[in-house]
Enzyme design. Structure first.
Site, PDB file in Angstrom:
ATOM      1  N   GLY A  71     -14.175 -42.950  27.075  1.00 39.42           N
ATOM      2  CA  GLY A  71     -13.106 -43.914  27.326  1.00 39.42           C
ATOM      3  C   GLY A  71     -11.750 -43.228  27.315  1.00 39.42           C
ATOM      4  N   GLY A  72     -10.756 -43.901  26.747  1.00 39.72           N
ATOM      5  CA  GLY A  72      -9.394 -43.362  26.719  1.00 39.72           C
ATOM      6  C   GLY A  72      -9.316 -42.049  25.964  1.00 39.72           C
ATOM      7  N   GLU A  85     -14.586 -17.638  43.913  1.00 44.99           N
ATOM      8  CA  GLU A  85     -15.887 -16.974  44.131  1.00 44.99           C
ATOM      9  C   GLU A  85     -16.669 -17.666  45.253  1.00 44.99           C
ATOM     10  N   LEU A 140     -19.043  -9.862  44.269  1.00 44.71           N
ATOM     11  CA  LEU A 140     -19.029 -11.325  44.151  1.00 44.71           C
ATOM     12  C   LEU A 140     -20.412 -11.851  43.785  1.00 44.71           C
ATOM     13  N   SER A 172     -13.723 -16.315  32.729  1.00 45.13           N
ATOM     14  CA  SER A 172     -13.132 -15.645  33.895  1.00 45.13           C
ATOM     15  C   SER A 172     -12.690 -14.230  33.538  1.00 45.13           C
ATOM     16  N   GLY A 185      -8.558 -16.567  52.622  1.00 48.93           N
ATOM     17  CA  GLY A 185      -9.269 -16.897  51.389  1.00 48.93           C
ATOM     18  C   GLY A 185     -10.773 -16.861  51.621  1.00 48.93           C
ATOM     19  N   SER A 186     -11.286 -17.914  52.251  1.00 50.07           N
ATOM     20  CA  SER A 186     -12.726 -17.960  52.544  1.00 50.07           C
ATOM     21  C   SER A 186     -13.126 -16.890  53.552  1.00 50.07           C
ATOM     22  N   PHE A 215      -9.064  -8.020  40.333  1.00 50.49           N
ATOM     23  CA  PHE A 215      -9.792  -7.803  41.592  1.00 50.49           C
ATOM     24  C   PHE A 215      -9.029  -8.483  42.714  1.00 50.49           C
ATOM     25  N   GLN A 246     -27.593 -49.443  27.937  1.00 47.14           N
ATOM     26  CA  GLN A 246     -28.355 -48.781  29.002  1.00 47.14           C
ATOM     27  C   GLN A 246     -27.486 -47.921  29.916  1.00 47.14           C
TER      28      GLN A 246
HETATM   29  P1  TGC Z   1     -20.525 -11.333  57.288  1.00 49.26           P
HETATM   30  O1  TGC Z   1     -20.386 -10.908  58.706  1.00 49.26           O
HETATM   31  O2  TGC Z   1     -21.527 -12.372  56.920  1.00 49.26           O
HETATM   32  O3  TGC Z   1     -20.790 -10.052  56.367  1.00 49.26           O
HETATM   33  C1  TGC Z   1     -19.984  -8.891  56.457  1.00 49.26           C
HETATM   34  C2  TGC Z   1     -20.811  -7.717  55.952  1.00 49.26           C
HETATM   35  O4  TGC Z   1     -21.143  -7.935  54.563  1.00 49.26           O
HETATM   36  C3  TGC Z   1     -22.579  -8.004  54.414  1.00 49.26           C
HETATM   37  N1  TGC Z   1     -22.832  -9.028  53.414  1.00 49.26           N
HETATM   38  C4  TGC Z   1     -23.134  -8.734  52.166  1.00 49.26           C
HETATM   39  N2  TGC Z   1     -23.356  -7.567  51.553  1.00 49.26           N
HETATM   40  C5  TGC Z   1     -23.640  -7.582  50.258  1.00 49.26           C
HETATM   41  N3  TGC Z   1     -23.683  -8.728  49.541  1.00 49.26           N
HETATM   42  C6  TGC Z   1     -23.474  -9.929  50.119  1.00 49.26           C
HETATM   43  N4  TGC Z   1     -23.468 -11.052  49.402  1.00 49.26           N
HETATM   44  C7  TGC Z   1     -23.180  -9.971  51.496  1.00 49.26           C
HETATM   45  N5  TGC Z   1     -22.896 -10.960  52.378  1.00 49.26           N
HETATM   46  C8  TGC Z   1     -22.685 -10.364  53.550  1.00 49.26           C
HETATM   47  C9  TGC Z   1     -23.099  -8.357  55.784  1.00 49.26           C
HETATM   48  O5  TGC Z   1     -24.428  -7.930  55.955  1.00 49.26           O
HETATM   49  C10 TGC Z   1     -22.137  -7.591  56.674  1.00 49.26           C
HETATM   50  O6  TGC Z   1     -22.488  -6.219  56.640  1.00 49.26           O
HETATM   51  P2  TGC Z   1     -22.220  -5.278  57.906  1.00 49.26           P
HETATM   52  O7  TGC Z   1     -22.774  -3.963  57.477  1.00 49.26           O
HETATM   53  O8  TGC Z   1     -22.956  -5.928  59.028  1.00 49.26           O
HETATM   54  O9  TGC Z   1     -20.734  -5.259  58.108  1.00 49.26           O
HETATM   55  O10 TGC Z   1     -19.081 -11.748  56.789  1.00 49.26           O
HETATM   56  P3  TGC Z   1     -18.170 -12.961  57.229  1.00 49.26           P
HETATM   57  O11 TGC Z   1     -16.838 -12.386  57.563  1.00 49.26           O
HETATM   58  O12 TGC Z   1     -18.852 -13.832  58.229  1.00 49.26           O
HETATM   59  O13 TGC Z   1     -17.988 -13.763  55.849  1.00 49.26           O
HETATM   60  C11 TGC Z   1     -19.075 -14.176  55.136  1.00 49.26           C
HETATM   61  C12 TGC Z   1     -18.665 -15.088  53.938  1.00 49.26           C
HETATM   62  C13 TGC Z   1     -17.901 -16.303  54.406  1.00 49.26           C
HETATM   63  C14 TGC Z   1     -19.961 -15.534  53.312  1.00 49.26           C
HETATM   64  C15 TGC Z   1     -17.891 -14.328  52.904  1.00 49.26           C
HETATM   65  O14 TGC Z   1     -16.841 -13.680  53.411  1.00 49.26           O
HETATM   66  C16 TGC Z   1     -17.544 -15.145  51.690  1.00 49.26           C
HETATM   67  O15 TGC Z   1     -18.313 -15.138  50.754  1.00 49.26           O
HETATM   68  N6  TGC Z   1     -16.340 -15.855  51.631  1.00 49.26           N
HETATM   69  C17 TGC Z   1     -15.866 -16.446  50.389  1.00 49.26           C
HETATM   70  C18 TGC Z   1     -14.787 -15.569  49.835  1.00 49.26           C
HETATM   71  C19 TGC Z   1     -14.864 -15.443  48.352  1.00 49.26           C
HETATM   72  O16 TGC Z   1     -15.853 -15.759  47.715  1.00 49.26           O
HETATM   73  N7  TGC Z   1     -13.813 -14.933  47.752  1.00 49.26           N
HETATM   74  C20 TGC Z   1     -13.813 -14.697  46.358  1.00 49.26           C
HETATM   75  C21 TGC Z   1     -12.596 -13.910  45.945  1.00 49.26           C
HETATM   76  S1  TGC Z   1     -12.725 -13.239  44.307  1.00 49.26           S
HETATM   77  C22 TGC Z   1     -12.607 -14.550  43.289  1.00 49.26           C
HETATM   78  O17 TGC Z   1     -12.577 -15.664  43.652  1.00 49.26           O
HETATM   79  C23 TGC Z   1     -12.552 -14.213  41.872  1.00 49.26           C
HETATM   80  S2  TGC Z   1     -12.371 -15.549  40.818  1.00 49.26           S
HETATM   81  C24 TGC Z   1     -12.608 -14.685  39.438  1.00 49.26           C
HETATM   82  C25 TGC Z   1     -12.679 -15.429  38.192  1.00 49.26           C
HETATM   83  O18 TGC Z   1     -11.614 -15.735  37.622  1.00 49.26           O
HETATM   84  O19 TGC Z   1     -13.831 -15.615  37.705  1.00 49.26           O
HETATM   85  P1  FAD Z   2      -9.391 -21.730  52.166  1.00 50.20           P
HETATM   86  O1  FAD Z   2     -10.261 -20.580  52.549  1.00 50.20           O
HETATM   87  O2  FAD Z   2      -8.121 -21.927  52.914  1.00 50.20           O
HETATM   88  O3  FAD Z   2     -10.258 -23.050  52.231  1.00 50.20           O
HETATM   89  C1  FAD Z   2      -9.669 -24.348  52.250  1.00 50.20           C
HETATM   90  C2  FAD Z   2     -10.786 -25.366  52.495  1.00 50.20           C
HETATM   91  O4  FAD Z   2     -11.373 -25.103  53.773  1.00 50.20           O
HETATM   92  C3  FAD Z   2     -11.919 -25.239  51.483  1.00 50.20           C
HETATM   93  O5  FAD Z   2     -12.398 -26.524  51.177  1.00 50.20           O
HETATM   94  C4  FAD Z   2     -12.985 -24.455  52.224  1.00 50.20           C
HETATM   95  O6  FAD Z   2     -14.318 -24.746  51.762  1.00 50.20           O
HETATM   96  C5  FAD Z   2     -12.771 -24.969  53.633  1.00 50.20           C
HETATM   97  N1  FAD Z   2     -13.260 -24.016  54.647  1.00 50.20           N
HETATM   98  C6  FAD Z   2     -12.906 -22.720  54.826  1.00 50.20           C
HETATM   99  N2  FAD Z   2     -13.601 -22.174  55.826  1.00 50.20           N
HETATM  100  C7  FAD Z   2     -14.423 -23.149  56.308  1.00 50.20           C
HETATM  101  C8  FAD Z   2     -15.413 -23.204  57.331  1.00 50.20           C
HETATM  102  N3  FAD Z   2     -15.712 -22.123  58.063  1.00 50.20           N
HETATM  103  N4  FAD Z   2     -16.057 -24.366  57.549  1.00 50.20           N
HETATM  104  C9  FAD Z   2     -15.789 -25.470  56.801  1.00 50.20           C
HETATM  105  N5  FAD Z   2     -14.871 -25.471  55.796  1.00 50.20           N
HETATM  106  C10 FAD Z   2     -14.197 -24.325  55.558  1.00 50.20           C
HETATM  107  N6  FAD Z   2      -9.422 -14.307  44.509  1.00 50.20           N
HETATM  108  C11 FAD Z   2      -9.503 -12.961  44.269  1.00 50.20           C
HETATM  109  O7  FAD Z   2      -9.602 -12.152  45.172  1.00 50.20           O
HETATM  110  N7  FAD Z   2      -9.461 -12.501  42.982  1.00 50.20           N
HETATM  111  C12 FAD Z   2      -9.346 -13.315  41.911  1.00 50.20           C
HETATM  112  O8  FAD Z   2      -9.329 -12.859  40.780  1.00 50.20           O
HETATM  113  C13 FAD Z   2      -9.238 -14.729  42.155  1.00 50.20           C
HETATM  114  N8  FAD Z   2      -9.031 -15.577  41.115  1.00 50.20           N
HETATM  115  C14 FAD Z   2      -8.770 -16.906  41.373  1.00 50.20           C
HETATM  116  C15 FAD Z   2      -8.368 -17.742  40.332  1.00 50.20           C
HETATM  117  C16 FAD Z   2      -8.056 -19.061  40.585  1.00 50.20           C
HETATM  118  C17 FAD Z   2      -7.584 -19.936  39.474  1.00 50.20           C
HETATM  119  C18 FAD Z   2      -8.199 -19.578  41.895  1.00 50.20           C
HETATM  120  C19 FAD Z   2      -7.904 -21.024  42.186  1.00 50.20           C
HETATM  121  C20 FAD Z   2      -8.595 -18.760  42.923  1.00 50.20           C
HETATM  122  C21 FAD Z   2      -8.867 -17.408  42.686  1.00 50.20           C
HETATM  123  N9  FAD Z   2      -9.177 -16.519  43.735  1.00 50.20           N
HETATM  124  C22 FAD Z   2      -9.294 -15.178  43.498  1.00 50.20           C
HETATM  125  C23 FAD Z   2      -9.167 -16.997  45.111  1.00 50.20           C
HETATM  126  C24 FAD Z   2     -10.384 -17.781  45.528  1.00 50.20           C
HETATM  127  O9  FAD Z   2     -11.483 -16.954  45.717  1.00 50.20           O
HETATM  128  C25 FAD Z   2     -10.026 -18.553  46.790  1.00 50.20           C
HETATM  129  O10 FAD Z   2      -9.140 -19.594  46.410  1.00 50.20           O
HETATM  130  C26 FAD Z   2     -11.229 -19.115  47.502  1.00 50.20           C
HETATM  131  O11 FAD Z   2     -12.054 -18.085  48.016  1.00 50.20           O
HETATM  132  C27 FAD Z   2     -10.842 -20.073  48.640  1.00 50.20           C
HETATM  133  O12 FAD Z   2      -9.851 -19.539  49.452  1.00 50.20           O
HETATM  134  P2  FAD Z   2      -8.523 -20.414  49.791  1.00 50.20           P
HETATM  135  O13 FAD Z   2      -7.979 -20.931  48.520  1.00 50.20           O
HETATM  136  O14 FAD Z   2      -7.656 -19.577  50.636  1.00 50.20           O
HETATM  137  O15 FAD Z   2      -9.064 -21.662  50.600  1.00 50.20           O
END
Ligand code: TGC
Ligand code: FAD
Length: 390
Positions: A346-347, A370, A246, A97, A143-144, A135, A286
């Site tokens: 196991g344990g 992510e 991402l 990470s 979140g999502s 980030f 098996q």
């Molecule tokens: P949507 O309307 O689909 O898209 C908005 C705009 O973005 C464009 N687009 C992309 N562009 C580049 N790369 C991609 N992968 C793209 N996907 C979409 C799209 O064309 C559009 O452009 P424009 O010009 O029309 O505005 O957006 P939406 O609001 O419906 O959401 C889409 C969704 C749900 C897929 C997205 O928001 C999503 O991926 N949600 C999950 C959130 C997430 O992954 N959060 C991560 C936070 S960071 C983290 O977790 C770090 S952990 C780090 C670690 O410790 O390793």
């Molecule tokens: P929610 O979005 O509230 O989702 C809750 C549940 O609802 C999930 O099961 C989801 O799949 C479901 N759900 C949501 N929307 C829908 C839908 N439309 N239809 C059906 N089901 C749905 N974020 C950063 O920005 N930077 C970081 O560095 C980072 N690091 C992280 C480190 C850790 C240890 C953790 C746990 C998280 C981190 N995150 C970071 C945040 C992470 O990306 C979010 O936790 C993740 O994107 C989910 O968001 P949430 O926890 O708010 O869950």
């Protein structure tokens, strides 16, 4: 952690790798065996990030492997990046990470969307680990669905005034800079580089995690933080900018998950050959063979998936949906293998004498961050049908 670790390579996938890829794998693997494996359980148990590893991660090139050398990166290809993530996550998901946040979520946006001045100021120091970044996309209520974010900034002369908060941010408690995504007065999303020490900017740590315990997670709180306009990333605005970051990190995770799965498989195989019950090694039963055979099958499929995705990434042809498929499949594969492998032990499987339980708990974060498992399914559903079901 199994010190005699070798990659399962049932389909001779090594033939698809270059000599450079294999050298990178060997050197990263040796570093993990020397510097991560011996200490990681203790740090996870005490819920502390082993910060002394930062300098070493910089030295092995784990910060920005694919960033050009002129900015301090290693200038390697995407398969090399994947292989490094695989080997580091074999040690611990939290250490991977740290490497993937620094590379794909901090260096990548500065490299892709930053000004020349920003690139020169931050990238070389990020590459060595002299400064660390985090980030900030996720918010308490978004979140999502990051497009609903409420963090925002307003123009004030040469500066902007930033307000809002971010939650679940890896490395925030010690990061020197944060790449923060927030909306301008027109509700357009931009990336800003916020530096530790700016008035009104705090990073409280999140405690009581049962997962990623050796990784430091926290919040980002902005209370009227004055950020110079020259800290805004000028190259791209809109949600697409953080989503591009991402894509890069999710690709690395698809490889990292293979590393965890390999470690669990290896540990289970070794244990099953040594553990005698009913007069025979349990490996001769098996039911245990079924577990091991299915683990190897799934690891082999995931290896081929990530390798091909790496080739597509190298050609700049990988789509977001292809990356979602690999992240979703491989993390799910690893979590299932961890659960099965734990049963083989196991344990003993629940103790910190083996790495499996720690991996298993870590993967609960990896399958959530992510983009959750279900969100990646919806991304694929959208790609297949053209219907957005979010
Ligand atoms: P949507 O309307 O689909 O898209 C908005 C705009 O973005 C464009 N687009 C992309 N562009 C580049 N790369 C991609 N992968 C793209 N996907 C979409 C799209 O064309 C559009 O452009 P424009 O010009 O029309 O505005 O957006 P939406 O609001 O419906 O959401 C889409 C969704 C749900 C897929 C997205 O928001 C999503 O991926 N949600 C999950 C959130 C997430 O992954 N959060 C991560 C936070 S960071 C983290 O977790 C770090 S952990 C780090 C670690 O410790 O390793
Ligand atoms: P929610 O979005 O509230 O989702 C809750 C549940 O609802 C999930 O099961 C989801 O799949 C479901 N759900 C949501 N929307 C829908 C839908 N439309 N239809 C059906 N089901 C749905 N974020 C950063 O920005 N930077 C970081 O560095 C980072 N690091 C992280 C480190 C850790 C240890 C953790 C746990 C998280 C981190 N995150 C970071 C945040 C992470 O990306 C979010 O936790 C993740 O994107 C989910 O968001 P949430 O926890 O708010 O869950």
């Amino acid at each position: 952690m199994n010190e005699s670790f070798t990659s399962p390579d049932f389909y001779n996938i090594d033939e698809l790798l270059s000599e450079e890829h294999k050298l990178i794998r060997e050197s990263t693997r040796q570093w993990v065996s020397k510097s991560v494996s011996p200490i990681i359980e203790e740090y996870a148990q005490k819920a502390e990030f082993p910060s002394h590893l930062i300098k070493e991660l910089g030295e092995i090139g784990a910060f920005g492997p694919y960033i050009p050398e002129k900015y301090g990166g290693a200038g390697l290809d995407q398969i090399s990046y994947g292989i490094m993530m695989q080997e580091i996550e074999r040690g611990d998901s939290g250490i991977r990470s740290t490497a993937s946040v620094q590379s794909s979520l901090v260096m990548y946006p500065i490299w892709k969307f930053g000004s020349d001045e920003q690139k020169e100021k931050y990238l070389p120091k990020l590459a060595t680990g002299e400064i660390m970044g985090c980030f900030g996309l996720t918010e308490p209520d978004h979140g999502s669905n990051p497009s609903g974010m409420i963090s925002n900034f307003k123009s004030d002369g040469d500066d902007v005034i930033l307000n809002g908060s971010k939650m679940w941010i890896s490395n925030s408690p010690f990061a020197d800079i944060a790449v923060v995504w927030a909306k301008d007065e027109n509700k357009r999303i931009h990336g800003l580089i916020v530096e530790r020490g700016m008035d009104g900017f705090t990073t409280p740590e999140t405690h009581n995690k049962w997962s990623l315990r050796a990784s430091s997670t926290g919040e980002l709180i902005f209370d009227n933080v004055r950020v110079p306009k020259k800290n805004i990333l000028p190259g791209k605005s809109g949600l697409g900018a953080p989503l591009m970051c991402l894509d890069s990190a999710r690709y690395g995770i698809s490889w990292g998950a293979i590393g965890v799965a390999m470690d669990c498989y290896n540990t289970a195989l070794k244990y099953s050959l040594e553990r005698i019950q009913f007069g025979k090694p349990i490996a001769a039963k098996q039911l245990q063979q079924k577990k091991l055979a299915e683990m190897l099958t799934e690891i082999t499929k995931a290896q081929l998936l990530s390798w091909k995705l790496g080739k597509l990434k190298n050609e700049d042809k990988a789509t977001s949906a292809q990356i979602s498929l690999a992240k979703r499949n491989n993390v799910d594969m690893a979590i299932n293998i961890a659960r099965e492998a734990r049963q083989v032990l196991g344990g003993m499987g629940i103790t910190g004498d083996f790495s499996i339980m720690r991996h298993m708990m870590n993967l609960e974060s990896v399958i959530t961050y992510e983009g959750t498992h279900d969100i990646h399914l919806l991304i694929l559903g959208n790609e297949i049908t053209g219907h957005n079901a979010f």
